[in-house]
Design an enzyme around this catalytic site. Structure first.
Site, PDB file in Angstrom:
ATOM      1  N   CYS A  53      -5.460 -16.943   5.825  1.00 30.32           N
ATOM      2  CA  CYS A  53      -4.486 -17.505   5.269  1.00 30.32           C
ATOM      3  C   CYS A  53      -3.224 -17.325   6.170  1.00 30.32           C
ATOM      4  O   CYS A  53      -2.289 -18.187   6.045  1.00 30.32           O
ATOM      5  CB  CYS A  53      -4.232 -17.327   3.822  1.00 30.32           C
ATOM      6  N   GLY A 192       2.593  -9.631 -25.299  1.00 35.93           N
ATOM      7  CA  GLY A 192       3.055 -10.756 -24.651  1.00 35.93           C
ATOM      8  C   GLY A 192       1.924 -11.495 -24.088  1.00 35.93           C
ATOM      9  O   GLY A 192       0.800 -10.865 -23.780  1.00 35.93           O
TER      10      GLY A 192
END
Lengths: 430, 276
Positions: A53, A192
């Site tokens: 990448c 959360g």
């Protein structure tokens, strides 16, 4: 094209290209094979492609100058990736030892965006595997990538370049590992259900955690994350009870106030008989009262603390660069020696072929009308004579490689004296 | 045989020192992902084999278990520390703590080798070998408790580093807190069992071997109290699942108290149980 074969590395990486350019130049496996085949068929080069990448690099071994090779490669890239020649940026080009050093630095992850990352070594190994699997031999690149893999392994085992964690959530997992060893029987509490909480939870899951509780104000989102983790959802008002059971608690909510204060935590610690708990507060603003650290076995790390851990790890990795470079220097020297040997080996083979050719031609002329016994005698005599005549030149060439005194001119003189290039061409044609 | 014994007396501290250096190198090395397996544990097993051979050879030569002089006692202590550490290390595979125990072993064995005399007076041991067994197990028990206390100390140090966010060398090199706690507990359990056997055999010696024996001797009382304290404490910790920094302080504090009590008794009371 010049007849002298050289190793060349043509590199597009985060150092010299933008993300869009790298995306355009990214090669998948089939394109790599097409590139390699084209280079072999058109110019008789050994070729390999490393495409990740953050980099696309072409390793070539063949005859040609910088510009000649680059223009050839450019045309093949343009063909394989269907790009206009103008769209291909100028690469960094490394020749001979610099090319070897470059691939060694890549394998050692000194050239990576994240210094010391491990993925690149696997990618270098994949390139080597493709070299071995491709039709036609590539002895020089085969050897080059074997050296590169050795460099990668040595750097990882002999230095701490690849140690320490460089992301916040990995740093949190790393610290938790230092407390609990493994997470197989540990309860991970996620407070959360946003992206940060989810990402950190995934890190714990990848590290072996299996027991998750998710607390969230919004039940839907909380249940969705809990399902992803194969855990259970609990409402936020059960926070204290959940903390009593948890070993690690990750807080990543948008709450504007502390969700857990000192008094609550004191109750938690008493109820859990002061069993260690690791509290990770990656919320902004903070969800846990910093006073909690006063409690003996409660280990609290917030965003700032984790960032400092990451920075310290990065600094430790940077300190390892000289040690990694030493290994690379040593391996470049070894590579040079191997490559020099590689340079004289074809000349020695051509010399031997040349003398053998003369010997057999002369024998054919003498064979008429003589007995088998005399033939055998002439054959033995001529073999011994050729061997003795070749001994000194061959020893000279080998010795000059061993003591690093080989000059390219010496090889040219030997090849010119016996016109070895034309003999090689004839034997190739035959 | 005496020459062989003297050679081993020199070889043992040298060998332990070499193994200490191997463990030190392992502790200090930058990378934790070595391609080669760690040989320190195998070397330690070899050294323990040699040490055991030395103790047996000396025992055969003197015709009694070699635990009568200070030098012999020190050598036994060195052997016991290394043995208990090797056992705990084998169970948990955490070689990074070995350097601390090897340092204790090297020091104790070197001191022993310097003080060692060719003979040691021990009519009691010749007449009643069970007395030697009592000493052996008692020393093993105390060594196990020392190992437990050292692991507890490491636990406290690592905890403090984690709390202060000062993640230095100790943080990087020491095993996780849970491993240190488990190793400390295992060593405590070994200590309770071995010291228990030592006390039982000592009781037997007191009752059936010695003509005059005072069960209220301060050393014996302290050892019994310590053993009961450790055994009860271990059961409570185990059954109630107690864990954490407080347990670390408890393990370390208990051992320091035991040693302090022994030093006070040794200094101010009669010379029962002393080594020449």
């Amino acid at each position: 094209m010049a007849s002298h074969k050289q190793l060349t590395a043509i590199s597009f990486s985060h150092h010299n290209t933008g993300l869009d350019e790298r995306d355009a130049l990214s090669f998948h496996d089939e394109e790599c094979d097409r590139f390699v085949s084209a280079c072999r068929e058109l110019w008789h080069w050994e070729a390999a492609v490393l495409s990740t990448c953050n980099r696309t690099e072409f390793y070539l071994y063949g005859a040609g100058g910088d510009e000649e090779m680059w223009s050839c490669v450019k045309s093949v890239i343009s063909d394989v990736r269907a790009l206009s020649l103008e769209a291909i940026p100028q690469p960094a080009i490394f020749r001979d030892d610099a090319a070897a050093r470059h691939v060694f630095r890549v394998a050692a992850s000194l050239e990576s965006v994240a210094l010391g990352e491990n993925e690149i070594l696997g990618q270098v190994k994949d390139v080597h595997q493709r070299i071995l699997e491709h039709d036609g031999s590539s002895p020089v690149l085969d050897q080059l990538f074997q050296y590169a893999i050795r460099v990668g392994k040595r750097v990882r085992t002999e230095t701490a370049l690849c140690e320490g964690i460089l992301s916040i959530s990995s740093a949190a997992v790393d610290l938790a590992t230092k407390i609990f060893g493994d997470f197989a029987s540990r309860e991970i509490l996620i407070v959360g259900a946003g992206q940060t909480a989810e990402k950190t939870a995934m890190h714990f899951q990848r590290s072996g955690a299996t027991q998750f509780s998710v607390l969230n104000r919004s039940e839907d989102r909380g249940r969705r994350v809990a399902e992803q983790l194969s855990g259970v959802y609990r409402p936020l008002d059960e926070l204290v009870e959940a903390c009593i059971e948890a070993d690690v608690a990750v807080f990543a909510t948008g709450a504007r106030d502390h969700l857990l204060d000192y008094k609550q935590m004191k109750r938690v610690m008493k109820a859990r008989q002061h069993r260690p708990i690791f509290l990770i507060d990656i919320s902004n603003p903070r969800n846990i009262d910093p006073e909690v650290t006063r409690l003996g076995s409660a280990f609290l790390y917030n965003m700032n603390d984790l960032e400092q851990v990451v920075e310290a790890n990065l600094e430790s990795r940077r300190e390892q660069i000289p040690a990694a470079c030493q290994i690379i220097d040593h391996m470049v020297e070894e590579w040079e020696r191997w490559h020099d040997t590689m340079q004289v080996t074809p000349t020695i083979a051509s010399l031997a072929r040349f003398f053998e050719q003369i010997r057999s031609e002369e024998l054919d002329r003498q064979y008429n009308g003589i007995s088998d016994e005399k033939r055998q005698m002439l054959d033995d005599f001529s073999r011994g004579l050729v061997k003795k005549l070749l001994h000194n030149p061959i020893m000279y060439l080998r010795q000059s490689v061993d003591d690093d005194s080989l000059r390219t001119e010496d090889l040219h003189i030997v090849r010119s004296l016996y016109n070895l290039d034309s003999i090689d061409e004839n034997s190739d044609e035959n | 045989m005496l020459t062989l014994i003297q050679i081993m007396e020199v070889a043992l501290p040298v060998l332990y020192a070499g193994i200490f250096l191997v463990y030190l190198h392992h502790f200090l090395k930058e990378s934790t992902t070595s391609a080669r397996p760690f040989i320190g544990a195998h070397l330690l097993y070899g050294a323990l084999g040699l040490h055991l051979s030395y103790l047996i050879t000396r025992g055969i030569h003197l015709d009694h278990i070699p635990v009568s002089s200070r030098a012999e006692f020190l050598s036994l202590v060195a052997f016991c520390i290394a043995l208990v550490y090797a056992f705990v290390d084998r169970k948990h595979g955490e070689a990074n703590t070995g350097v601390f125990f090897l340092a204790m072993t090297v020091t104790t064995q070197a001191w022993s080798s310097v003080l060692m005399e060719p003979t040691s007076p021990a009519q009691l041991l010749i007449d009643y070998p069970i007395y030697g067994v009592h000493v052996l197990f008692t020393v093993l028990g105390f060594a196990s408790l020392a190992v437990s206390a050292l692991y507890a100390l490491m636990y406290i140090l690592l905890s403090r580093q984690l709390k202060s966010r000062n993640l230095g060398a100790i943080f990087r090199r020491l095993p996780p807190l849970s491993s240190l706690e488990n190793m400390s507990r295992l060593a405590t359990l070994c200590g309770i069992i071995l010291l228990g056997i030592g006390l039982a055999t000592g009781h037997f010696v007191g009752l059936y071997v010695l003509e005059e024996f005072n069960f209220l001797d301060p050393k014996i009382v302290i050892t019994y109290v310590a053993w009961i304290g450790y055994a009860v404490g271990y059961l409570i910790v185990k059954t109630r699942g107690l864990s954490g920094l407080r347990m670390g302080y408890l393990a370390l504090g208990a051992y320091l108290t035991l040693i302090a009590a022994m030093v006070i008794v040794n200094t101010f009371s009669a010379t029962f149980h002393s080594f020449q």
